[in-house]
Scaffold this motif. Structure first.
Motif, PDB file in Angstrom:
ATOM      1  N   ILE A 117       0.872  -1.177   0.000  1.00  0.00           N
ATOM      2  CA  ILE A 117       0.000   0.000   0.000  1.00  0.00           C
ATOM      3  C   ILE A 117       0.908   1.225   0.000  1.00  0.00           C
ATOM      4  O   ILE A 117       1.534   1.550   1.005  1.00  0.00           O
ATOM      5  CB  ILE A 117      -0.949   0.008   1.212  1.00  0.00           C
ATOM      6  N   GLY A 118       0.999   1.866  -1.148  1.00  0.00           N
ATOM      7  CA  GLY A 118       1.887   3.009  -1.305  1.00  0.00           C
ATOM      8  C   GLY A 118       1.280   4.286  -0.755  1.00  0.00           C
ATOM      9  O   GLY A 118       0.159   4.304  -0.234  1.00  0.00           O
ATOM     10  N   LYS A 119       2.032   5.362  -0.903  1.00  0.00           N
ATOM     11  CA  LYS A 119       1.634   6.648  -0.331  1.00  0.00           C
ATOM     12  C   LYS A 119       0.302   7.135  -0.899  1.00  0.00           C
ATOM     13  O   LYS A 119      -0.570   7.593  -0.152  1.00  0.00           O
ATOM     14  CB  LYS A 119       2.732   7.675  -0.596  1.00  0.00           C
ATOM     15  N   VAL A 120       0.128   7.033  -2.206  1.00  0.00           N
ATOM     16  CA  VAL A 120      -1.095   7.537  -2.849  1.00  0.00           C
ATOM     17  C   VAL A 120      -2.306   6.745  -2.378  1.00  0.00           C
ATOM     18  O   VAL A 120      -3.348   7.315  -2.026  1.00  0.00           O
ATOM     19  CB  VAL A 120      -0.963   7.472  -4.385  1.00  0.00           C
ATOM     20  N   THR A 121      -2.187   5.405  -2.376  1.00  0.00           N
ATOM     21  CA  THR A 121      -3.303   4.573  -1.936  1.00  0.00           C
ATOM     22  C   THR A 121      -3.601   4.804  -0.460  1.00  0.00           C
ATOM     23  O   THR A 121      -4.775   4.849  -0.051  1.00  0.00           O
ATOM     24  CB  THR A 121      -2.995   3.088  -2.183  1.00  0.00           C
ATOM     25  N   ALA A 122      -2.553   4.942   0.352  1.00  0.00           N
ATOM     26  CA  ALA A 122      -2.756   5.195   1.784  1.00  0.00           C
ATOM     27  C   ALA A 122      -3.527   6.497   2.002  1.00  0.00           C
ATOM     28  O   ALA A 122      -4.439   6.561   2.837  1.00  0.00           O
ATOM     29  CB  ALA A 122      -1.413   5.235   2.497  1.00  0.00           C
ATOM     30  N   GLU A 123      -3.180   7.518   1.244  1.00  0.00           N
ATOM     31  CA  GLU A 123      -3.888   8.804   1.370  1.00  0.00           C
ATOM     32  C   GLU A 123      -5.360   8.666   0.963  1.00  0.00           C
ATOM     33  O   GLU A 123      -6.249   9.249   1.589  1.00  0.00           O
ATOM     34  CB  GLU A 123      -3.192   9.869   0.522  1.00  0.00           C
ATOM     35  N   LYS A 124      -5.596   7.888  -0.092  1.00  0.00           N
ATOM     36  CA  LYS A 124      -6.974   7.660  -0.543  1.00  0.00           C
ATOM     37  C   LYS A 124      -7.765   6.931   0.533  1.00  0.00           C
ATOM     38  O   LYS A 124      -8.921   7.259   0.807  1.00  0.00           O
ATOM     39  CB  LYS A 124      -6.971   6.854  -1.846  1.00  0.00           C
ATOM     40  N   MET A 125      -7.137   5.940   1.153  1.00  0.00           N
ATOM     41  CA  MET A 125      -7.806   5.193   2.218  1.00  0.00           C
ATOM     42  C   MET A 125      -8.087   6.074   3.421  1.00  0.00           C
ATOM     43  O   MET A 125      -9.161   6.006   4.028  1.00  0.00           O
ATOM     44  CB  MET A 125      -6.944   3.991   2.627  1.00  0.00           C
ATOM     45  N   GLN A 126      -7.118   6.914   3.767  1.00  0.00           N
ATOM     46  CA  GLN A 126      -7.300   7.788   4.927  1.00  0.00           C
ATOM     47  C   GLN A 126      -8.454   8.756   4.726  1.00  0.00           C
ATOM     48  O   GLN A 126      -9.169   9.096   5.678  1.00  0.00           O
ATOM     49  CB  GLN A 126      -5.990   8.524   5.221  1.00  0.00           C
TER      50      GLN A 126
END
Length: 353
Positions: free
Chosen positions: A175-184
């Motif tokens: 889970i990269g930075k972009v996906t993590a931000e989307k999840m958050q």
């Protein structure tokens, strides 16, 4: 391996040991490829611009990358792995998955095997390694980061789900930075939050990856250790000392990159029908342009298509990096290769390389 490139430089240069050091770039230009643990205390990390790293630590040492040296040590480490199992899946020069369910030394404890491997790496190379032990690749990778540097951790089957519920979403392997931000933004901050969402919801939001996220938070990851992987591309790139403004400048600097790709093609025997040009701009945004041919191009045709893609449309901003690569390769057997990149030009001053 712990801070592999930086640790190799400190190993080979005793005067740099215990000091903040990065590999890649220089005070004014480029990107950090690796940071020593001393440098990380200043908030410096890989992929950070070298200029920002220098601001964070004025006495930071910049070391020129030496990929042949890193590859040499990587092969020594790989040999140690093969003393224990043939099921070795390299992820990069400094990291690999090992399946030791059936192992050559007859040990029933993966924890003990990991400890022995780390000790042998230290004895043979002088470098520290960390290890993660678990019942699947995702959890082993996650565990490997828990006690760095120079440590190891184990996640037992009965501990997995409780451990993952507490794990911050940005710490999940894959889970990269972009996906993590989307999840958050969706309110998913840890594994427990992720676990509350249905497979249908995750698939709708994240496509095919939704099933992967649904499984891993439950400790399910069925991917086997793959000792042979198909190479998907071959490429070379270069980051320039000064941004390139004109198309004439770009074409002149593009030719040595083309020559390097041709050298690698001739050395490996690999051919590819898809030609791709990579352009990274001064603001770190990037663009790729590709063309797929009916036949595998020879060197002259590769140069023509590369130029065609470079000239395809106006380049709106100064360029800091150019790359050229081929894909849709002619490989028929699974093979493993080490990645390479062109050397970045550096200035040497004040005892820093």
């Amino acid at each position: 391996m712990d801070a592999f490139y930086a640790s190799v430089e400190q190993l080979d240069h005793p005067e740099w040991r215990g000091k903040p050091l990065v590999v890649g770039g220089n005070e004014a230009r480029g990107v950090v490829a690796a940071a020593s643990y001393e440098a990380r205390k200043f908030g410096i990390h890989s992929a950070m611009s070298s200029a920002l790293a220098a601001k964070k630590c004025p006495h930071l040492i910049f070391a020129r990358p030496r990929f042949e040296r890193y590859k040499e040590i990587s092969l020594q480490i790989r040999d140690i792995f093969y003393e224990y199992t043939d099921l070795v899946e390299p992820l990069s020069l400094d990291e690999a998955f090992l399946d030791v369910t059936e192992n050559k030394v007859g040990l029933k404890s993966a924890i003990l095997i990991a400890r022995q491997i780390r000790a042998k790496i230290k004895e043979k190379t002088g470098l520290n390694a960390s290890a993660g032990v678990s019942y699947n690749k995702f959890l082993a990778k996650t565990a490997s980061d828990l006690n760095k540097p120079n440590g190891q951790a184990v996640i037992l089957p009965e501990e997995a789900e409780a451990f993952l519920e507490k794990l911050p979403i940005g710490k999940f392997f894959g889970i990269g930075k972009v996906t993590a931000e989307k999840m958050q933004k969706l309110g998913i901050h840890n594994g427990k939050d992720l676990k509350e969402y249905s497979l249908q919801f995750l698939t709708k939001k994240f496509g095919k990856s939704g099933l992967h996220y649904y499984n891993i938070v439950r400790g399910i990851h069925l991917s086997e250790v793959q000792p042979h992987r198909v190479r998907k591309s071959l490429s070379a790139e270069n980051t320039f000392e000064k941004d390139l403004i004109s198309l004439q400048e770009m074409e002149a600097h593009f030719y040595p990159i083309f020559e390097e790709v041709v050298r690698r093609i001739e050395k490996s025997g690999i051919k590819g029908r898809t030609v791709t040009v990579k352009i990274k701009f001064s603001d770190f945004s990037q663009q790729t342009r590709s063309k797929t041919l009916e036949q595998y191009p020879n060197a002259d045709q590769l140069w023509e298509v590369g130029l065609e893609l470079l000239r395809q449309e106006e380049i709106p901003k100064p360029v800091r990096l150019l790359g050229l690569g081929i894909s849709n390769l002619n490989l028929t057997e699974e093979q493993v290769y080490f990645g390479e990149q062109l050397k970045i030009p550096f200035h040497i001053s004040n005892g820093k390389g």
